[in-house]
Design a protein around this motif. Structure first.
Motif, PDB file in Angstrom:
ATOM      1  N   ASP A  76      37.391  86.210 107.857  1.00  0.00           N
ATOM      2  CA  ASP A  76      38.608  86.981 107.666  1.00  0.00           C
ATOM      3  C   ASP A  76      38.890  87.055 106.169  1.00  0.00           C
ATOM      4  OD1 ASP A  76      39.861  84.566 106.950  1.00  0.00           O
ATOM      5  OD2 ASP A  76      41.050  84.429 108.780  1.00  0.00           O
ATOM      6  N   LEU A  77      39.993  87.696 105.822  1.00  0.00           N
ATOM      7  CA  LEU A  77      40.317  87.888 104.417  1.00  0.00           C
ATOM      8  C   LEU A  77      40.432  86.558 103.674  1.00  0.00           C
ATOM      9  CD1 LEU A  77      41.009  89.727 102.070  1.00  0.00           C
ATOM     10  CD2 LEU A  77      43.389  89.744 102.881  1.00  0.00           C
ATOM     11  N   PHE A 135      29.069  90.503 106.676  1.00  0.00           N
ATOM     12  CA  PHE A 135      30.459  90.565 106.245  1.00  0.00           C
ATOM     13  C   PHE A 135      30.835  91.936 105.698  1.00  0.00           C
ATOM     14  CE2 PHE A 135      30.505  85.770 104.970  1.00  0.00           C
ATOM     15  CZ  PHE A 135      30.342  85.425 106.301  1.00  0.00           C
ATOM     16  N   ALA A 184      34.097  93.601 106.744  1.00  0.00           N
ATOM     17  CA  ALA A 184      35.268  92.892 106.217  1.00  0.00           C
ATOM     18  C   ALA A 184      35.392  93.088 104.703  1.00  0.00           C
ATOM     19  CB  ALA A 184      35.180  91.406 106.546  1.00  0.00           C
ATOM     20  N   ALA A 219      36.734  96.626 104.237  1.00  0.00           N
ATOM     21  CA  ALA A 219      38.138  96.724 104.653  1.00  0.00           C
ATOM     22  C   ALA A 219      39.072  96.038 103.660  1.00  0.00           C
ATOM     23  CB  ALA A 219      38.317  96.125 106.042  1.00  0.00           C
ATOM     24  N   ALA A 220      38.615  94.947 103.072  1.00  0.00           N
ATOM     25  CA  ALA A 220      39.439  94.197 102.128  1.00  0.00           C
ATOM     26  C   ALA A 220      39.378  94.764 100.712  1.00  0.00           C
ATOM     27  CB  ALA A 220      39.013  92.733 102.119  1.00  0.00           C
TER      28      ALA A 220
END
Length: 102
Positions: free
Chosen positions: A44-45, A74, A77, A80-81
């Motif tokens: 996750d972030l 990854f 993620a 997206a981040a």
């Protein structure tokens, strides 16, 4: 000397404190810290931020942080981040092992 850190726990907020300590301990033991990320590992972030923070800290104290394998799993993620938005060649090399060596 290279210190290898196996990260086989999910890179998620609930594990960040323990993972952070493992990385900090490695900073005391080596000039190069090599993170071995388990395959098919949840992220996750917070997990991405932990790695990026460690990368920046390594640079600030004259050490090197590397990923043993590209973090291609990854990529969604990272995208997206915003980690790959306007990524430098150094960023792409670090996260995805693309481009010239660090």
């Amino acid at each position: 000397m290279t210190k290898r850190v196996l990260i086989d726990a999910a890179l998620v907020v609930k594990n960040v404190v323990v993972l952070r300590q493992s990385i900090l301990d490695a900073f005391e033991e080596g000039d190069t810290i090599s993170l071995d990320l388990a395959d098919e590992q949840p992220v996750d972030l917070c997990g991405l931020q932990l790695i990026e923070s460690a990368r920046r800290q390594a640079r600030a104290v004259g050490k090197t942080l590397v990923l043993e394998r590209p973090a291609t799993e990854f990529r969604p993620a990272l995208d997206a981040a915003g980690f790959l938005t306007d990524a430098t060649a150094d960023d792409l090399q670090f996260w995805l092992h693309q481009g010239p060596a660090q």
